[in-house]
Design an enzyme around this catalytic site. Structure first.
Site, PDB file in Angstrom:
ATOM      1  N   ASP A   8      -1.836  -2.946   0.922  1.00 35.23           N
ATOM      2  CA  ASP A   8      -0.762  -1.970   0.741  1.00 35.23           C
ATOM      3  C   ASP A   8      -1.423  -0.598   0.577  1.00 35.23           C
ATOM      4  OD1 ASP A   8       1.511  -0.594   0.125  1.00 35.23           O
ATOM      5  OD2 ASP A   8       1.929  -1.619  -1.762  1.00 35.23           O
ATOM      6  N   PHE A  13       8.503  -4.361   0.209  1.00 35.29           N
ATOM      7  CA  PHE A  13       7.941  -5.359  -0.695  1.00 35.29           C
ATOM      8  C   PHE A  13       8.229  -6.755  -0.143  1.00 35.29           C
ATOM      9  CE2 PHE A  13       7.615  -7.955  -4.531  1.00 35.29           C
ATOM     10  CZ  PHE A  13       6.372  -7.541  -4.962  1.00 35.29           C
ATOM     11  N   VAL A  14       7.193  -7.558   0.002  1.00 33.55           N
ATOM     12  CA  VAL A  14       7.363  -8.902   0.557  1.00 33.55           C
ATOM     13  C   VAL A  14       6.895  -9.960  -0.446  1.00 33.55           C
ATOM     14  CG1 VAL A  14       7.260  -8.272   2.998  1.00 33.55           C
ATOM     15  CG2 VAL A  14       5.133  -8.677   1.760  1.00 33.55           C
TER      16      VAL A  14
HETATM   17  P1  IMP Z   1      -3.115  -2.616  -2.735  1.00 34.55           P
HETATM   18  O1  IMP Z   1      -4.274  -2.348  -3.652  1.00 34.55           O
HETATM   19  O2  IMP Z   1      -1.977  -1.657  -2.966  1.00 34.55           O
HETATM   20  O3  IMP Z   1      -3.523  -2.651  -1.286  1.00 34.55           O
HETATM   21  O4  IMP Z   1      -2.527  -4.030  -3.068  1.00 34.55           O
HETATM   22  C1  IMP Z   1      -3.093  -4.814  -4.057  1.00 34.55           C
HETATM   23  C2  IMP Z   1      -2.379  -6.109  -4.272  1.00 34.55           C
HETATM   24  O5  IMP Z   1      -1.018  -5.838  -4.601  1.00 34.55           O
HETATM   25  C3  IMP Z   1      -2.315  -7.060  -3.094  1.00 34.55           C
HETATM   26  O6  IMP Z   1      -3.471  -7.821  -2.952  1.00 34.55           O
HETATM   27  C4  IMP Z   1      -1.147  -7.914  -3.504  1.00 34.55           C
HETATM   28  O7  IMP Z   1      -1.572  -8.900  -4.428  1.00 34.55           O
HETATM   29  C5  IMP Z   1      -0.243  -6.917  -4.205  1.00 34.55           C
HETATM   30  N1  IMP Z   1       0.803  -6.467  -3.271  1.00 34.55           N
HETATM   31  C6  IMP Z   1       0.804  -5.381  -2.475  1.00 34.55           C
HETATM   32  N2  IMP Z   1       1.935  -5.313  -1.752  1.00 34.55           N
HETATM   33  C7  IMP Z   1       2.665  -6.404  -2.113  1.00 34.55           C
HETATM   34  C8  IMP Z   1       3.951  -6.912  -1.698  1.00 34.55           C
HETATM   35  O8  IMP Z   1       4.670  -6.360  -0.850  1.00 34.55           O
HETATM   36  N3  IMP Z   1       4.353  -8.057  -2.313  1.00 34.55           N
HETATM   37  C9  IMP Z   1       3.614  -8.714  -3.243  1.00 34.55           C
HETATM   38  N4  IMP Z   1       2.414  -8.288  -3.645  1.00 34.55           N
HETATM   39  C10 IMP Z   1       1.949  -7.135  -3.081  1.00 34.55           C
END
Ligand code: IMP
Ligand code: MG
Length: 174
Positions: free
Chosen positions: A99, A148-149
């Protein structure tokens, strides 16, 4: 909550077969170390690995990012480090979703100083149109809208990881 199917179990499996084939070709003869990021990646790790047909070892890291429930703050704490030394190893990090990319940006920096022979990234899902630090993601499953998924390892407040598909929910329903 009524999740709508965004990516079906069949579509996921077909994509993982493709990714597994590419990974097999890339790492053939290299003794690959797959590193799954807990908890989210446990399902994709298990299913992807069964499409990889070369010698593979497994390790896991657990990280927690402080911050809100559906957004990452970028401050990462290592809750469980690797069991293995990675100096001179071919390391492939397996993530469920990217994300903001902040978690991985931090982790890649942290792992790079341990001098692996190679360090690459595989992610089942990458959110499109999100501003993030430069991340070279070598193996990508699906590019998706930045909603959000849940499901297929992804949770909302620790629930729904066991859904066999990736689903979207209206954020107003969360
Ligand atoms: P990031 O550091 O924002 O890239 O995301 C870190 C973590 O957040 C990911 O490894 C997921 O565990 C969680 N995450 C990010 N987007 C989502 C989503 O849409 N649904 C559920 N978990 C998410
Ligand atoms: Mg995760």
């Amino acid at each position: 909550m009524n999740p709508k199917v965004l990516i079906s179990a069949e579509e996921i499996d077909a994509k993982l077969a493709e990714m597994g084939k590419a990974i097999t070709e890339e790492y053939d003869g290299k003794n690959l170390l797959l590193v799954g990021i807990l908890k989210g990646a446990f399902i994709v790790m298990a299913d992807l690995a069964r499409h990889i047909h070369t010698s593979v070892e497994f390790d896991f890291m657990a990280v927690s990012s402080y911050g809100g429930q559906t957004k990452t703050s970028g401050v990462v704490r290592i809750l469980k480090d690797l069991d293995t030394q990675i100096e001179g190893r071919h390391v492939l990090i397996v993530e469920d979703i990217i994300d903001s990319g902040l978690t991985l940006h931090y982790l890649m920096k942290n792992l790079r100083v341990r001098n692996p022979a190679s360090l690459e990234l595989a992610a089942l899902l990458v959110k499109e149109g999100v501003e993030r630090p430069p991340l070279d993601i070598k193996f990508v499953g699906f590019n998706i809208d930045p909603d959000f998924v849940i499901g297929y390892g992804l949770d909302y407040e620790e629930l729904y990881r066991n859904l066999p598909f990736v689903g979207v929910v209206d954020e107003s329903e969360l």
